[in-house]
Design a protein around this motif. Sequence first.
Motif, PDB file in Angstrom:
ATOM      1  N   GLY A 270      97.445-106.275  32.674  1.00 36.97           N
ATOM      2  CA  GLY A 270      97.191-105.565  33.922  1.00 36.97           C
ATOM      3  C   GLY A 270      96.296-106.356  34.848  1.00 36.97           C
ATOM      4  O   GLY A 270      96.533-106.439  36.066  1.00 36.97           O
TER       5      GLY A 270
ATOM      6  N   ARG B  60      97.540-107.973  38.467  1.00 37.06           N
ATOM      7  CA  ARG B  60      96.895-107.665  39.750  1.00 37.06           C
ATOM      8  C   ARG B  60      96.459-108.945  40.464  1.00 37.06           C
ATOM      9  O   ARG B  60      96.583-109.057  41.696  1.00 37.06           O
ATOM     10  CB  ARG B  60      95.718-106.719  39.526  1.00 37.06           C
ATOM     11  CG  ARG B  60      96.156-105.293  39.190  1.00 37.06           C
ATOM     12  CD  ARG B  60      94.995-104.320  39.186  1.00 37.06           C
ATOM     13  NE  ARG B  60      94.087-104.544  38.063  1.00 37.06           N
ATOM     14  CZ  ARG B  60      94.259-104.020  36.855  1.00 37.06           C
ATOM     15  NH1 ARG B  60      95.312-103.247  36.614  1.00 37.06           N
ATOM     16  NH2 ARG B  60      93.385-104.256  35.884  1.00 37.06           N
TER      17      ARG B  60
ATOM     18  N   ALA C  95      99.583-110.555  41.783  1.00 39.46           N
ATOM     19  CA  ALA C  95     100.093-109.831  42.956  1.00 39.46           C
ATOM     20  C   ALA C  95      99.391-110.296  44.222  1.00 39.46           C
ATOM     21  O   ALA C  95     100.022-110.462  45.275  1.00 39.46           O
ATOM     22  CB  ALA C  95      99.914-108.327  42.756  1.00 39.46           C
ATOM     23  N   ARG C  96      98.084-110.526  44.117  1.00 39.24           N
ATOM     24  CA  ARG C  96      97.335-110.995  45.286  1.00 39.24           C
ATOM     25  C   ARG C  96      97.769-112.390  45.703  1.00 39.24           C
ATOM     26  O   ARG C  96      97.632-112.771  46.867  1.00 39.24           O
ATOM     27  CB  ARG C  96      95.831-110.968  44.985  1.00 39.24           C
ATOM     28  CG  ARG C  96      95.261-109.554  44.880  1.00 39.24           C
ATOM     29  CD  ARG C  96      93.737-109.571  44.851  1.00 39.24           C
ATOM     30  NE  ARG C  96      93.207-110.191  43.637  1.00 39.24           N
ATOM     31  CZ  ARG C  96      92.948-109.529  42.514  1.00 39.24           C
ATOM     32  NH1 ARG C  96      93.181-108.213  42.447  1.00 39.24           N
ATOM     33  NH2 ARG C  96      92.452-110.154  41.465  1.00 39.24           N
TER      34      ARG C  96
ATOM     35  N   ALA D 109     104.833-109.218  40.002  1.00 37.21           N
ATOM     36  CA  ALA D 109     103.527-108.587  39.852  1.00 37.21           C
ATOM     37  C   ALA D 109     103.303-107.537  40.937  1.00 37.21           C
ATOM     38  O   ALA D 109     102.747-106.466  40.669  1.00 37.21           O
ATOM     39  CB  ALA D 109     102.431-109.652  39.896  1.00 37.21           C
ATOM     40  N   GLN D 110     103.736-107.818  42.151  1.00 38.57           N
ATOM     41  CA  GLN D 110     103.617-106.832  43.227  1.00 38.57           C
ATOM     42  C   GLN D 110     104.447-105.586  42.918  1.00 38.57           C
ATOM     43  O   GLN D 110     103.994-104.455  43.102  1.00 38.57           O
ATOM     44  CB  GLN D 110     104.046-107.462  44.557  1.00 38.57           C
ATOM     45  CG  GLN D 110     103.082-108.525  45.046  1.00 38.57           C
ATOM     46  CD  GLN D 110     103.612-109.300  46.239  1.00 38.57           C
ATOM     47  OE1 GLN D 110     104.812-109.269  46.542  1.00 38.57           O
ATOM     48  NE2 GLN D 110     102.729-110.018  46.922  1.00 38.57           N
TER      49      GLN D 110
ATOM     50  N   THR E  84     102.650-103.537  40.100  1.00 41.22           N
ATOM     51  CA  THR E  84     101.300-103.007  40.307  1.00 41.22           C
ATOM     52  C   THR E  84     101.128-102.187  41.573  1.00 41.22           C
ATOM     53  O   THR E  84     100.174-101.406  41.662  1.00 41.22           O
ATOM     54  CB  THR E  84     100.270-104.152  40.333  1.00 41.22           C
ATOM     55  OG1 THR E  84     100.579-105.055  41.409  1.00 41.22           O
ATOM     56  CG2 THR E  84     100.274-104.914  39.020  1.00 41.22           C
ATOM     57  N   ASP E  85     101.995-102.332  42.541  1.00 41.70           N
ATOM     58  CA  ASP E  85     101.826-101.625  43.818  1.00 41.70           C
ATOM     59  C   ASP E  85     102.236-100.155  43.653  1.00 41.70           C
ATOM     60  O   ASP E  85     103.375 -99.873  43.273  1.00 41.70           O
ATOM     61  CB  ASP E  85     102.697-102.288  44.895  1.00 41.70           C
ATOM     62  CG  ASP E  85     102.346-101.811  46.303  1.00 41.70           C
ATOM     63  OD1 ASP E  85     101.906-100.655  46.442  1.00 41.70           O
ATOM     64  OD2 ASP E  85     102.539-102.594  47.246  1.00 41.70           O
TER      65      ASP E  85
ATOM     66  N   GLY F 290     100.653-102.479  31.810  1.00 38.77           N
ATOM     67  CA  GLY F 290      99.351-102.335  32.449  1.00 38.77           C
ATOM     68  C   GLY F 290      98.844-100.909  32.497  1.00 38.77           C
ATOM     69  O   GLY F 290      98.008-100.575  33.344  1.00 38.77           O
TER      70      GLY F 290
END
Length: 431
Positions: A15, A19, A22-23, A29-30, A33-34, A203
């Motif tokens: 997780g 994250r 994603a950044r 990943a986006q 996690t979004d 996650g």
Amino acid sequence: MKTWIRWAVINGLPGVVLRAQARRGNPLAQYLTDPAAREDPYPFGDRIRARGRLVAIPYSYVTADYELCRTVLRHKDFGVTPPEAFTVFKPVQRLIKATDLKIASPVEPPAMLMVDPPVHTRYRKLVAQAFTPRAVARLRDRISEVTTDLLDDLAQHENADLIEQFALLLPIAIISEILGIPAEKRDDLLDAGHAGSPLLDIGISWKTFRTANDALREAQDYLVEHIAELRANPGDNILSDLATGGELTDTELLYSAALIAGAGFETTVNLIGNGIMALHQHPEQLDLLRAEPARWPGAVEEILRYDSPVQMTARTALRDIEIAGVRIAKGEMVALLLGCANRDPKMFDNPNVFDVTRANAREHLSFSSGVHACLGASLARMEGAVALQALYDRFPNLRVADAPQRRGLLNLRGFQHIPVSTGVGARVAAG
């Protein structure tokens, strides 16, 4: 402590990594996690397709391309992806194996979903007898009977929750009978299935992970007792046949029972709920179905395509292979966004349009494809068609009365609550 360590390496650490990725613009990943993906995952699929058919990301690949997803699912050089495959670090993989909780989870080996041929072939041959076209056809009358009983109960209420009072109860009744589980134990099976569903996401929180495993352990304790009872007193059900056949070990039998129990109702609940909401949002399509009821089976296929109950899976290369012009090394993973692939415009014209007359809707990937294609697909299709047609025939004034609530899961996409007005009060007053 063992449970916490397992959560940390399967969910906690991934997780954090996801994250951070994603950044940095990692599209998978986006997606994972979004929170927006839990409400509407399909724009994420569009973005991934815009980057290419097969998108390289750290340690793996992702695709929302329909043709490529189907190819990978059917390819003999790709296998299922166990939990340890989600990390490339050998010490972490060893730690995952060392913290096996010995709980019969449908998403961990030796569950049929998580093993490859020839082991998978042996499991499937034994379990498939409960889901042959002939066996499913024999269930139609029972599905209709249970549906009628549930609608009779709904008719006593002007306001109702179509998930808790209908969509949940039909498939759990049918799968319980297939497994020989008595009616008084259905609520326990429901609780275990709902609590265990988040394990298909990545996650998840420590609390969710612990709750899921506690529920699965309780379900396992019951299934062990239930299987022992069926061995002593077999009934006319698939679990009795498997328990007395002697072709599965005790562990294999337990994991098979857990998989049939969980998969046998979770996805069908989502199918029915997603169908109710799709028809609510597209009343002209419901009008067409009322005018041409023979279209209901096709409507179920379009519901499955338009808003898939299962959104993603993954496959791991069993050897070095080149696909879509990309060399994938043995052990590398490909994430397959099945729900988004069902909206691929190269396969489905106007894919974001809900159209119950769509000629190729049945080509969706919502039941996977290849050797791991869903065994219960025919049963789910029948339950969905019978349930939805009967619901709207019985309650012509049915309407969603309040904001529906989604389950908050990414992979198993469905609703927790759909509050409705059945129209019963208005009909009584008019009478």
